[in-house]
Design a protein around this motif. Sequence first.
Motif, PDB file in Angstrom:
ATOM      1  N   LYS A  67       0.848  -1.187   0.000  1.00  0.00           N
ATOM      2  CA  LYS A  67       0.000   0.000   0.000  1.00  0.00           C
ATOM      3  C   LYS A  67       0.875   1.225   0.000  1.00  0.00           C
ATOM      4  O   LYS A  67       1.810   1.330   0.772  1.00  0.00           O
ATOM      5  CB  LYS A  67      -0.885   0.023   1.239  1.00  0.00           C
ATOM      6  N   ARG A  68       0.545   2.143  -0.846  1.00  0.00           N
ATOM      7  CA  ARG A  68       1.249   3.424  -0.883  1.00  0.00           C
ATOM      8  C   ARG A  68       0.213   4.529  -0.971  1.00  0.00           C
ATOM      9  O   ARG A  68      -0.752   4.424  -1.714  1.00  0.00           O
ATOM     10  CB  ARG A  68       2.172   3.509  -2.096  1.00  0.00           C
ATOM     11  N   ASN A 109       9.590   6.302   0.201  1.00  0.00           N
ATOM     12  CA  ASN A 109      10.048   5.160   0.985  1.00  0.00           C
ATOM     13  C   ASN A 109       9.428   5.227   2.384  1.00  0.00           C
ATOM     14  O   ASN A 109       8.481   5.964   2.598  1.00  0.00           O
ATOM     15  CB  ASN A 109      11.579   5.145   1.039  1.00  0.00           C
ATOM     16  N   ASP A 110       9.950   4.484   3.330  1.00  0.00           N
ATOM     17  CA  ASP A 110       9.370   4.453   4.665  1.00  0.00           C
ATOM     18  C   ASP A 110       9.858   5.571   5.580  1.00  0.00           C
ATOM     19  O   ASP A 110       9.713   5.487   6.787  1.00  0.00           O
ATOM     20  CB  ASP A 110       9.622   3.094   5.333  1.00  0.00           C
ATOM     21  N   SER A 111      10.447   6.602   5.016  1.00  0.00           N
ATOM     22  CA  SER A 111      10.736   7.776   5.843  1.00  0.00           C
ATOM     23  C   SER A 111       9.461   8.615   5.870  1.00  0.00           C
ATOM     24  O   SER A 111       8.425   8.175   5.416  1.00  0.00           O
ATOM     25  CB  SER A 111      11.923   8.560   5.275  1.00  0.00           C
ATOM     26  N   ASN A 134       5.813   4.275  10.092  1.00  0.00           N
ATOM     27  CA  ASN A 134       5.033   3.694   9.015  1.00  0.00           C
ATOM     28  C   ASN A 134       4.992   2.165   9.085  1.00  0.00           C
ATOM     29  O   ASN A 134       3.964   1.568   8.813  1.00  0.00           O
ATOM     30  CB  ASN A 134       5.616   4.099   7.664  1.00  0.00           C
ATOM     31  N   GLU A 135       6.100   1.535   9.422  1.00  0.00           N
ATOM     32  CA  GLU A 135       6.144   0.072   9.506  1.00  0.00           C
ATOM     33  C   GLU A 135       5.143  -0.433  10.539  1.00  0.00           C
ATOM     34  O   GLU A 135       4.445  -1.412  10.311  1.00  0.00           O
ATOM     35  CB  GLU A 135       7.537  -0.425   9.884  1.00  0.00           C
ATOM     36  N   TYR A 136       5.070   0.222  11.677  1.00  0.00           N
ATOM     37  CA  TYR A 136       4.148  -0.174  12.740  1.00  0.00           C
ATOM     38  C   TYR A 136       2.705  -0.056  12.245  1.00  0.00           C
ATOM     39  O   TYR A 136       1.895  -0.960  12.429  1.00  0.00           O
ATOM     40  CB  TYR A 136       4.381   0.714  13.967  1.00  0.00           C
ATOM     41  N   LYS A 137       2.395   1.045  11.608  1.00  0.00           N
ATOM     42  CA  LYS A 137       1.044   1.276  11.093  1.00  0.00           C
ATOM     43  C   LYS A 137       0.698   0.240  10.022  1.00  0.00           C
ATOM     44  O   LYS A 137      -0.384  -0.338  10.035  1.00  0.00           O
ATOM     45  CB  LYS A 137       0.936   2.683  10.524  1.00  0.00           C
ATOM     46  N   SER A 158      -2.225  -4.626   8.190  1.00  0.00           N
ATOM     47  CA  SER A 158      -2.184  -5.956   7.584  1.00  0.00           C
ATOM     48  C   SER A 158      -2.681  -7.029   8.561  1.00  0.00           C
ATOM     49  O   SER A 158      -3.356  -7.969   8.153  1.00  0.00           O
ATOM     50  CB  SER A 158      -0.788  -6.241   7.049  1.00  0.00           C
ATOM     51  N   GLN A 159      -2.387  -6.906   9.844  1.00  0.00           N
ATOM     52  CA  GLN A 159      -2.881  -7.871  10.832  1.00  0.00           C
ATOM     53  C   GLN A 159      -4.403  -7.802  10.959  1.00  0.00           C
ATOM     54  O   GLN A 159      -5.065  -8.836  11.087  1.00  0.00           O
ATOM     55  CB  GLN A 159      -2.225  -7.635  12.197  1.00  0.00           C
ATOM     56  N   ASN A 160      -4.963  -6.598  10.907  1.00  0.00           N
ATOM     57  CA  ASN A 160      -6.421  -6.455  10.976  1.00  0.00           C
ATOM     58  C   ASN A 160      -7.090  -7.044   9.739  1.00  0.00           C
ATOM     59  O   ASN A 160      -8.150  -7.668   9.837  1.00  0.00           O
ATOM     60  CB  ASN A 160      -6.809  -4.987  11.148  1.00  0.00           C
ATOM     61  N   GLU A 161      -6.479  -6.866   8.578  1.00  0.00           N
ATOM     62  CA  GLU A 161      -7.018  -7.465   7.359  1.00  0.00           C
ATOM     63  C   GLU A 161      -6.954  -8.992   7.430  1.00  0.00           C
ATOM     64  O   GLU A 161      -7.880  -9.673   6.993  1.00  0.00           O
ATOM     65  CB  GLU A 161      -6.259  -6.961   6.135  1.00  0.00           C
ATOM     66  N   LEU A 162      -5.880  -9.523   7.971  1.00  0.00           N
ATOM     67  CA  LEU A 162      -5.734 -10.968   8.114  1.00  0.00           C
ATOM     68  C   LEU A 162      -6.793 -11.525   9.075  1.00  0.00           C
ATOM     69  O   LEU A 162      -7.401 -12.559   8.801  1.00  0.00           O
ATOM     70  CB  LEU A 162      -4.332 -11.310   8.618  1.00  0.00           C
ATOM     71  N   LYS A 163      -7.049 -10.818  10.175  1.00  0.00           N
ATOM     72  CA  LYS A 163      -8.108 -11.242  11.106  1.00  0.00           C
ATOM     73  C   LYS A 163      -9.468 -11.244  10.427  1.00  0.00           C
ATOM     74  O   LYS A 163     -10.268 -12.157  10.630  1.00  0.00           O
ATOM     75  CB  LYS A 163      -8.143 -10.313  12.322  1.00  0.00           C
TER      76      LYS A 163
END
Length: 152
Positions: A42-43, A49-51, A64-67, A72-77
């Motif tokens: 997702k962009r 980049n991730d800055s 950004n990595e945490y978010k 992605s974890q919520n989508e997987l659930k």
Amino acid sequence: MSEKAFKQIGLWIDHNKAHIIGYDEGHVKLIETVESPVEALKREAGEGNDSTRFTSNNNHTSNNEYKKHNVSQNELKEYFKILENKLHPYEDILLFGPGTAKEQIRNRLREIKSFDKKWLSIQKSDRLTENQLLAFVRDFYKDEFPSISPGF
């Protein structure tokens, strides 16, 4: 043969999609394919980049990595919740596919009380065509539950 007639099913799963295959007395049928809501990349507009957004200064970093991980974890659930609802009527469930999705959903199903009495099995497989999926489920249940022949 209706979906309700099946007691044994196979679930081929990866993080992109899942195929539900019904089995009953040697007959197999692809019941449904469920697409995953998980997006790989997702962009947002303007994001490089991730800055931090809109700056190229490397001294400013973001979370950004945490978010992205949380999204992605919520989508997987959500994906697993959809599959739980579809698997609920079945007694014998074969989970197979590449990667770790089959173990993840098995662990999640084991935490749900209504799945306590259900039989879950895991098998490793690669990506398969529709005919290979049907054959995999047929062969598994035929070998696992051979028909009982009369005495000698």
